[in-house]
Design an enzyme around this catalytic site. Structure first.
Site, PDB file in Angstrom:
ATOM      1  N   ALA A  50      20.611 -11.206  -1.936  1.00 59.26           N
ATOM      2  CA  ALA A  50      20.065 -12.723  -2.374  1.00 59.26           C
ATOM      3  C   ALA A  50      21.097 -13.139  -3.159  1.00 59.26           C
ATOM      4  O   ALA A  50      21.202 -14.430  -3.460  1.00 59.26           O
ATOM      5  CB  ALA A  50      18.673 -12.408  -3.037  1.00 59.26           C
ATOM      6  N   VAL A  82       5.464 -10.872  -9.982  1.00 59.85           N
ATOM      7  CA  VAL A  82       4.758 -10.555 -11.152  1.00 59.85           C
ATOM      8  C   VAL A  82       5.632 -10.607 -12.358  1.00 59.85           C
ATOM      9  O   VAL A  82       5.118 -10.697 -13.403  1.00 59.85           O
ATOM     10  CB  VAL A  82       3.630  -9.723 -11.244  1.00 59.85           C
ATOM     11  N   ASP A  83       7.022 -10.437 -12.066  1.00 62.13           N
ATOM     12  CA  ASP A  83       7.936 -10.332 -13.115  1.00 62.13           C
ATOM     13  C   ASP A  83       8.414 -11.909 -13.705  1.00 62.13           C
ATOM     14  O   ASP A  83       7.731 -12.723 -13.126  1.00 62.13           O
ATOM     15  CB  ASP A  83       9.438  -9.720 -12.410  1.00 62.13           C
ATOM     16  N   HIS A 143       0.647 -14.269  -7.184  1.00 64.93           N
ATOM     17  CA  HIS A 143       0.030 -12.861  -7.608  1.00 64.93           C
ATOM     18  C   HIS A 143      -0.038 -12.618  -8.966  1.00 64.93           C
ATOM     19  O   HIS A 143      -0.464 -11.269  -9.402  1.00 64.93           O
ATOM     20  CB  HIS A 143       0.776 -11.779  -6.896  1.00 64.93           C
ATOM     21  N   CYS A 191      -9.243 -11.774 -20.040  1.00 61.73           N
ATOM     22  CA  CYS A 191     -10.455 -11.033 -20.364  1.00 61.73           C
ATOM     23  C   CYS A 191     -11.460 -11.280 -19.242  1.00 61.73           C
ATOM     24  O   CYS A 191     -11.921 -12.477 -19.008  1.00 61.73           O
ATOM     25  CB  CYS A 191     -10.614 -11.761 -21.758  1.00 61.73           C
ATOM     26  N   TYR A 237       0.587  -0.832 -15.071  1.00 60.46           N
ATOM     27  CA  TYR A 237       1.180  -2.005 -15.332  1.00 60.46           C
ATOM     28  C   TYR A 237       1.684  -2.003 -16.925  1.00 60.46           C
ATOM     29  O   TYR A 237       2.732  -2.867 -16.885  1.00 60.46           O
ATOM     30  CB  TYR A 237       0.087  -3.112 -15.189  1.00 60.46           C
ATOM     31  N   CYS A 288     -12.458 -13.922 -27.472  1.00 58.85           N
ATOM     32  CA  CYS A 288     -13.766 -13.438 -27.609  1.00 58.85           C
ATOM     33  C   CYS A 288     -14.078 -12.317 -28.754  1.00 58.85           C
ATOM     34  O   CYS A 288     -15.332 -11.897 -29.019  1.00 58.85           O
ATOM     35  CB  CYS A 288     -14.888 -13.316 -26.356  1.00 58.85           C
ATOM     36  N   THR A 303      11.555 -11.062   0.860  1.00 58.75           N
ATOM     37  CA  THR A 303       9.970 -10.716   1.273  1.00 58.75           C
ATOM     38  C   THR A 303       9.964 -10.027   2.514  1.00 58.75           C
ATOM     39  O   THR A 303      10.447 -10.623   3.489  1.00 58.75           O
ATOM     40  CB  THR A 303       9.177 -11.781   1.059  1.00 58.75           C
ATOM     41  N   SER A 304       9.094  -8.815   2.386  1.00 54.29           N
ATOM     42  CA  SER A 304       9.022  -8.212   3.923  1.00 54.29           C
ATOM     43  C   SER A 304       8.210  -8.892   4.789  1.00 54.29           C
ATOM     44  O   SER A 304       7.930  -8.130   6.069  1.00 54.29           O
ATOM     45  CB  SER A 304       8.793  -6.507   3.582  1.00 54.29           C
TER      46      SER A 304
HETATM   47  C1  BV8 Z   1      -6.520 -11.906  -0.206  1.00 56.70           C
HETATM   48  C2  BV8 Z   1       0.345  -7.954  -7.195  1.00 56.70           C
HETATM   49  C3  BV8 Z   1      -8.415 -13.155   0.450  1.00 56.70           C
HETATM   50  C4  BV8 Z   1       0.207  -6.387  -7.560  1.00 56.70           C
HETATM   51  C5  BV8 Z   1       0.060  -8.058  -4.829  1.00 56.70           C
HETATM   52  C6  BV8 Z   1      -4.837 -11.811   6.196  1.00 56.70           C
HETATM   53  C7  BV8 Z   1      -5.358 -12.800   5.617  1.00 56.70           C
HETATM   54  C8  BV8 Z   1      -5.762 -12.682   4.001  1.00 56.70           C
HETATM   55  C9  BV8 Z   1      -5.658 -11.503   3.561  1.00 56.70           C
HETATM   56  C10 BV8 Z   1      -5.224 -10.375   4.519  1.00 56.70           C
HETATM   57  C11 BV8 Z   1      -5.095 -10.576   5.664  1.00 56.70           C
HETATM   58  N1  BV8 Z   1      -4.624  -9.289   6.135  1.00 56.70           N
HETATM   59  C12 BV8 Z   1      -4.866  -8.200   5.186  1.00 56.70           C
HETATM   60  C13 BV8 Z   1      -5.351  -8.926   4.217  1.00 56.70           C
HETATM   61  C14 BV8 Z   1      -5.474  -8.061   2.718  1.00 56.70           C
HETATM   62  C15 BV8 Z   1      -4.547  -8.110   1.962  1.00 56.70           C
HETATM   63  C16 BV8 Z   1      -2.918  -7.922   2.716  1.00 56.70           C
HETATM   64  O1  BV8 Z   1      -2.420  -8.657   3.004  1.00 56.70           O
HETATM   65  N2  BV8 Z   1      -3.103  -6.695   2.973  1.00 56.70           N
HETATM   66  C17 BV8 Z   1      -1.683  -6.206   3.673  1.00 56.70           C
HETATM   67  C18 BV8 Z   1      -1.105  -4.947   2.984  1.00 56.70           C
HETATM   68  C19 BV8 Z   1      -1.839  -6.156   5.186  1.00 56.70           C
HETATM   69  N3  BV8 Z   1      -4.188  -9.253   1.040  1.00 56.70           N
HETATM   70  C20 BV8 Z   1      -4.804  -9.517  -0.107  1.00 56.70           C
HETATM   71  O2  BV8 Z   1      -5.665  -8.752  -0.359  1.00 56.70           O
HETATM   72  C21 BV8 Z   1      -4.630 -10.737  -0.925  1.00 56.70           C
HETATM   73  N4  BV8 Z   1      -5.865 -11.438  -1.190  1.00 56.70           N
HETATM   74  O3  BV8 Z   1      -6.150 -12.299   0.987  1.00 56.70           O
HETATM   75  O4  BV8 Z   1      -7.940 -12.394  -0.764  1.00 56.70           O
HETATM   76  C22 BV8 Z   1      -9.835 -13.375  -0.322  1.00 56.70           C
HETATM   77  C23 BV8 Z   1     -10.339 -14.452   0.299  1.00 56.70           C
HETATM   78  C24 BV8 Z   1     -11.355 -15.220  -0.242  1.00 56.70           C
HETATM   79  C25 BV8 Z   1     -11.865 -14.670  -1.452  1.00 56.70           C
HETATM   80  C26 BV8 Z   1     -11.434 -13.464  -2.396  1.00 56.70           C
HETATM   81  C27 BV8 Z   1     -10.161 -12.927  -1.547  1.00 56.70           C
HETATM   82  C28 BV8 Z   1      -4.015 -10.621  -2.156  1.00 56.70           C
HETATM   83  C29 BV8 Z   1      -2.670  -9.864  -1.951  1.00 56.70           C
HETATM   84  C30 BV8 Z   1      -2.048  -9.806  -3.486  1.00 56.70           C
HETATM   85  C31 BV8 Z   1      -2.006  -8.413  -3.672  1.00 56.70           C
HETATM   86  N5  BV8 Z   1      -1.005  -8.233  -4.832  1.00 56.70           N
HETATM   87  N6  BV8 Z   1       1.162  -8.265  -5.987  1.00 56.70           N
HETATM   88  C32 BV8 Z   1       1.451  -5.967  -8.201  1.00 56.70           C
HETATM   89  O5  BV8 Z   1       2.768  -6.620  -8.002  1.00 56.70           O
HETATM   90  O6  BV8 Z   1       1.280  -4.767  -8.725  1.00 56.70           O
HETATM   91  S1  BV8 Z   1       0.989  -7.799  -3.218  1.00 56.70           S
HETATM   92  C33 BV8 Z   1       2.455  -6.662  -3.066  1.00 56.70           C
HETATM   93  O7  BV8 Z   1       3.032  -7.172  -1.958  1.00 56.70           O
HETATM   94  C34 BV8 Z   1       3.417  -6.890  -4.194  1.00 56.70           C
HETATM   95  O8  BV8 Z   1       2.866  -7.209  -5.368  1.00 56.70           O
HETATM   96  C35 BV8 Z   1       4.312  -8.073  -3.597  1.00 56.70           C
HETATM   97  O9  BV8 Z   1       4.120  -9.275  -4.385  1.00 56.70           O
HETATM   98  C36 BV8 Z   1       3.847  -8.546  -2.032  1.00 56.70           C
HETATM   99  C37 BV8 Z   1       4.863  -8.678  -1.204  1.00 56.70           C
HETATM  100  O10 BV8 Z   1       5.947  -7.653  -1.181  1.00 56.70           O
HETATM  101  P1  BV8 Z   1       7.281  -8.210  -1.115  1.00 56.70           P
HETATM  102  O11 BV8 Z   1       7.541  -9.047  -2.213  1.00 56.70           O
HETATM  103  O12 BV8 Z   1       7.527  -8.641   0.137  1.00 56.70           O
HETATM  104  O13 BV8 Z   1       8.121  -6.911  -1.252  1.00 56.70           O
HETATM  105  P2  BV8 Z   1       8.722  -5.825  -0.451  1.00 56.70           P
HETATM  106  O14 BV8 Z   1       9.136  -4.490  -1.145  1.00 56.70           O
HETATM  107  O15 BV8 Z   1       7.525  -5.586   0.686  1.00 56.70           O
HETATM  108  O16 BV8 Z   1       9.895  -6.300   0.285  1.00 56.70           O
HETATM  109  C38 BV8 Z   1      10.990  -6.638  -0.282  1.00 56.70           C
HETATM  110  C39 BV8 Z   1      12.064  -7.201   0.670  1.00 56.70           C
HETATM  111  O17 BV8 Z   1      13.263  -7.787   0.034  1.00 56.70           O
HETATM  112  C40 BV8 Z   1      12.423  -6.514   1.836  1.00 56.70           C
HETATM  113  O18 BV8 Z   1      12.358  -7.198   3.201  1.00 56.70           O
HETATM  114  C41 BV8 Z   1      13.859  -6.046   1.544  1.00 56.70           C
HETATM  115  O19 BV8 Z   1      14.668  -6.157   2.655  1.00 56.70           O
HETATM  116  C42 BV8 Z   1      14.410  -7.474   0.849  1.00 56.70           C
HETATM  117  N7  BV8 Z   1      15.216  -7.135   0.039  1.00 56.70           N
HETATM  118  C43 BV8 Z   1      15.811  -5.993  -0.734  1.00 56.70           C
HETATM  119  N8  BV8 Z   1      16.649  -6.162  -1.570  1.00 56.70           N
HETATM  120  C44 BV8 Z   1      17.204  -7.250  -1.495  1.00 56.70           C
HETATM  121  C45 BV8 Z   1      16.278  -8.119  -0.551  1.00 56.70           C
HETATM  122  N9  BV8 Z   1      16.450  -9.355  -0.184  1.00 56.70           N
HETATM  123  C46 BV8 Z   1      17.454  -9.734  -0.626  1.00 56.70           C
HETATM  124  N10 BV8 Z   1      18.499  -9.253  -1.590  1.00 56.70           N
HETATM  125  C47 BV8 Z   1      18.333  -8.004  -1.767  1.00 56.70           C
HETATM  126  N11 BV8 Z   1      19.065  -7.680  -2.680  1.00 56.70           N
END
Ligand code: BV8
Length: 229
Positions: A220, A94-95, A110, A118, A55, A140, A178-179
């Site tokens: 975009a 997160v940017d 996110h 903390c 990070y 703290c 978003t994907s």
């Molecule tokens: C939670 C911070 C529950 C970290 C991130 C069903 C329901 C609920 C949860 C789940 C579920 N099934 C599975 C889960 C668990 C999990 C999950 O979803 N897993 C996935 C992998 C299956 N979800 C969680 O754990 C979430 N928490 O549900 O908690 C809970 C309930 C009660 C009590 C406690 C907890 C938390 C998820 C958050 C994780 N943190 N970000 C960091 O950034 O380091 S998520 C991570 O994916 C990324 O950080 C990003 O934010 C996120 C989504 O990715 P995208 O933004 O879509 O990026 P990606 O590269 O995938 O796609 C980019 C797209 O852009 C592409 O389509 C591309 O074609 C397009 N593109 C590219 N260039 C361009 C463009 N489009 C236009 N113009 C361009 N130029």
């Protein structure tokens, strides 16, 4: 019908043309490092130095003046400023590019690279330099508890009540860059399908494409200003 209340969901794709890597594209972040090693609470407990390094490097990148809001961020900020109805921008990113573009009615569901939290007292602080296990909490004073203010996998996203209320009230839902792989964000389109028009603006069809009423594919920085116009 002119929409009244809009929810806009953005993902890493909206920041791609500003020079920030996405997660799942070719050479994306998750092709270089495993989620399990840097983006879960277990990873932080196991090896905090490795998680801080991941990070700290991304935080340093958004400090680079060359990384700036692009035409898509700016178009959404302009819409936010002039839209008379309700509007909520929900970003998975997160940017800080939406905030720097001027968006006000927004939730970083996110978390935010530019902030640290903390674990001892839960205080959240704006942050610039590198974090480590030796970083004392400004509130703290304890060390060892400062973590990135980021929602990791398995953690509850931020402000879900506010997001849920906006989804319930919206009559237009727009998903940008978003994907559609990460929940609960990827499930929002299904939540609103019964009462809102749904539009996807993405470089290519997302995993949730079939759930949208309409999809426009391309960069975009072209699609979003055209949509806002
Ligand atoms: C939670 C911070 C529950 C970290 C991130 C069903 C329901 C609920 C949860 C789940 C579920 N099934 C599975 C889960 C668990 C999990 C999950 O979803 N897993 C996935 C992998 C299956 N979800 C969680 O754990 C979430 N928490 O549900 O908690 C809970 C309930 C009660 C009590 C406690 C907890 C938390 C998820 C958050 C994780 N943190 N970000 C960091 O950034 O380091 S998520 C991570 O994916 C990324 O950080 C990003 O934010 C996120 C989504 O990715 P995208 O933004 O879509 O990026 P990606 O590269 O995938 O796609 C980019 C797209 O852009 C592409 O389509 C591309 O074609 C397009 N593109 C590219 N260039 C361009 C463009 N489009 C236009 N113009 C361009 N130029």
């Amino acid at each position: 019908m002119t929409p009244r209340n809009i929810v806009i969901l953005t993902g890493a794709g909206i920041s791609a043309e500003s020079g920030l890597a996405t997660f799942r594209d070719k050479d994306g972040l998750w092709s270089k490092v495993r989620i399990e090693d840097v983006a879960t609470p277990e990873a932080f407990a196991r090896d905090p130095a490795r998680v801080h390094a991941f990070y700290n490097a991304r935080r340093a990148q958004i400090r680079d003046p060359a990384i700036a809001p692009n035409a898509a961020h700016l178009a959404l900020a302009e819409l936010d400023a002039r839209w008379p109805g309700e509007l909520l921008l929900v970003t998975q990113n997160v940017d800080d590019l939406h905030a720097r573009a001027g968006s006000r009615r927004m939730v970083a569901m996110h978390g935010e690279l530019a902030k640290a939290r903390c674990l001892e007292c839960e205080a959240v602080h704006p942050w610039v330099e590198d974090l480590s296990t030796a970083t004392p909490c400004p509130a703290c004073g304890k060390t060892g508890g400062m973590r990135p203010h980021i929602v990791w996998f398995g953690e509850m996203p931020m402000q879900m009540d506010r997001i849920g209320a906006a989804l319930e009230a919206c009559d237009l839902f727009v998903s940008i860059g978003t994907s559609g792989n990460v929940y609960p964000a990827a499930g929002f389109v299904a939540e609103v399908a019964g009462h809102a028009r749904t539009l996807e603006l993405n470089l290519e069809p997302s995993a949730g494409r079939s759930r949208f009423d309409e999809a426009r594919h391309g960069p975009a920085t072209r699609l979003v200003p055209d949509f806002v116009r």
